[in-house]
Scaffold this motif. Sequence first.
Motif, PDB file in Angstrom:
ATOM      1  N   PRO A 146     -18.968 -37.451  -7.400  1.00 26.81           N
ATOM      2  CA  PRO A 146     -20.280 -36.917  -7.985  1.00 26.81           C
ATOM      3  C   PRO A 146     -21.682 -37.892  -8.039  1.00 26.81           C
ATOM      4  N   TYR A 147     -21.070 -39.049  -7.579  1.00 29.70           N
ATOM      5  CA  TYR A 147     -22.552 -40.086  -7.450  1.00 29.70           C
ATOM      6  C   TYR A 147     -22.955 -40.400  -6.128  1.00 29.70           C
ATOM      7  N   ILE A 148     -22.483 -39.648  -5.054  1.00 27.93           N
ATOM      8  CA  ILE A 148     -22.973 -39.913  -3.637  1.00 27.93           C
ATOM      9  C   ILE A 148     -24.496 -38.971  -3.842  1.00 27.93           C
ATOM     10  N   SER A 149     -25.410 -39.374  -3.137  1.00 29.91           N
ATOM     11  CA  SER A 149     -26.752 -38.942  -3.016  1.00 29.91           C
ATOM     12  C   SER A 149     -26.380 -37.675  -2.131  1.00 29.91           C
ATOM     13  N   PRO A 150     -26.804 -36.670  -2.472  1.00 34.86           N
ATOM     14  CA  PRO A 150     -26.468 -35.393  -1.857  1.00 34.86           C
ATOM     15  C   PRO A 150     -27.029 -35.310  -0.314  1.00 34.86           C
ATOM     16  N   GLU A 151     -28.084 -35.852  -0.043  1.00 34.50           N
ATOM     17  CA  GLU A 151     -28.444 -35.577   1.357  1.00 34.50           C
ATOM     18  C   GLU A 151     -27.696 -36.476   2.286  1.00 34.50           C
ATOM     19  N   PHE A 152     -26.711 -37.575   1.530  1.00 37.07           N
ATOM     20  CA  PHE A 152     -25.847 -38.415   2.429  1.00 37.07           C
ATOM     21  C   PHE A 152     -24.309 -38.380   2.138  1.00 37.07           C
ATOM     22  N   CYS A 153     -24.234 -36.882   1.841  1.00 32.06           N
ATOM     23  CA  CYS A 153     -22.594 -36.656   1.577  1.00 32.06           C
ATOM     24  C   CYS A 153     -22.351 -36.051   2.637  1.00 32.06           C
ATOM     25  N   PHE A 154     -21.464 -36.649   3.447  1.00 30.81           N
ATOM     26  CA  PHE A 154     -21.030 -36.148   4.648  1.00 30.81           C
ATOM     27  C   PHE A 154     -19.320 -36.025   4.605  1.00 30.81           C
ATOM     28  N   ARG A 155     -18.984 -35.016   5.757  1.00 29.37           N
ATOM     29  CA  ARG A 155     -17.417 -35.012   5.751  1.00 29.37           C
ATOM     30  C   ARG A 155     -17.118 -34.744   6.881  1.00 29.37           C
ATOM     31  N   PHE A 156     -15.842 -35.452   7.227  1.00 32.57           N
ATOM     32  CA  PHE A 156     -15.287 -35.504   8.741  1.00 32.57           C
ATOM     33  C   PHE A 156     -14.239 -35.001   8.870  1.00 32.57           C
ATOM     34  N   HIS A 157     -13.684 -34.603   9.902  1.00 35.79           N
ATOM     35  CA  HIS A 157     -12.386 -34.034  10.425  1.00 35.79           C
ATOM     36  C   HIS A 157     -11.628 -35.023  11.261  1.00 35.79           C
ATOM     37  N   TYR A 158     -12.289 -35.916  12.022  1.00 31.13           N
ATOM     38  CA  TYR A 158     -11.849 -37.048  12.859  1.00 31.13           C
ATOM     39  C   TYR A 158     -11.941 -38.350  11.972  1.00 31.13           C
ATOM     40  N   PHE A 159     -10.863 -39.015  11.775  1.00 31.17           N
ATOM     41  CA  PHE A 159     -10.813 -40.364  11.467  1.00 31.17           C
ATOM     42  C   PHE A 159     -11.475 -41.336  12.327  1.00 31.17           C
ATOM     43  N   GLY A 160     -11.357 -41.123  13.729  1.00 36.93           N
ATOM     44  CA  GLY A 160     -12.094 -41.972  14.486  1.00 36.93           C
ATOM     45  C   GLY A 160     -13.427 -42.401  14.466  1.00 36.93           C
TER      46      GLY A 160
END
Length: 291
Positions: free
Chosen positions: A176-190
């Motif tokens: 919950p401490y990440i800035s909402p505008e910088f909260c990203f999600r990835f499928h690919y580890f690379g």
Amino acid sequence: MTEKHRLHDANFPSAREEASPRETEYPPAYRLAFNDQDFLLREELRGLRFHLELQKPEMTLKEHGVDATIAIFGSARYLSPDQAKAASAAAEASGDPAVIRRAKRDERNSHYYDQARRLGQLVTEHSMNCAKPEQIYVVTGGGPGIMEAANRGAQDAGGPSIGLNIVLPHEQAPNPYISPEFCFRFHYFGIRKMHFMLRAKAVVVFPGGFGTFDELFEALTLIQTGKSRRVPVLLVGHEFWGKAINLEFLRDEGVISPEDVNMIKVVDNADSAWQEIIDFYDLSPGRAPSC
């Protein structure tokens, strides 16, 4: 009334304007390709999805003027001191020796949570007193444990921070401490690991498991091979890292060069890690607006 024509209006309607929700009334083949999720998720379009995962955070960070980060890695399993103390009390009440041992270990290691939180605070306090070009942002993997602690420290200091979360079989929510505008999600580890290093001016690694080691050795490999410029790689905790990694052994076996041993430096706390970064870049620890 005569219609007014504006000089800089676009000649063509945007893709957003033409992505009509009414498309669902028609067969799937009729949908615009970029508005057809089933099409975008086909195996043959994996390369396109790589590109999208690269571009979404890249464009967002550029739009916000994020040019420099400190990548902070570490275990998702470490508890805050308050959590660890409560878990230890519950373990004692259970009377189970194995549970008690694990709880005592977690309570002992909870100081790493505090140190990661402190580092997030130090980095962000510096940035909050700098002009935009000199600002440095905390970036983590966006999950719990050490990642949460570093993002939390940035929030303590009143500044933004970045989280690069990953889809896992056991669902991991962003802390919950990440800035909402910088909260990203990835499928690919690379692609995620690429984003960690694209702007990293230092890599600070707290104790952790396979994921932490993967991130650490990704950074070391990029630097060793010249794919990335040299940045400080700092390991926090002599007690842990003295047992977990032995670069001198690798050097003596001839599998790394003698100078590669100097690619990392072990420190024992957040203040020492931050001082190493200050010294490397000759940053001013003062509060002048331009740093």
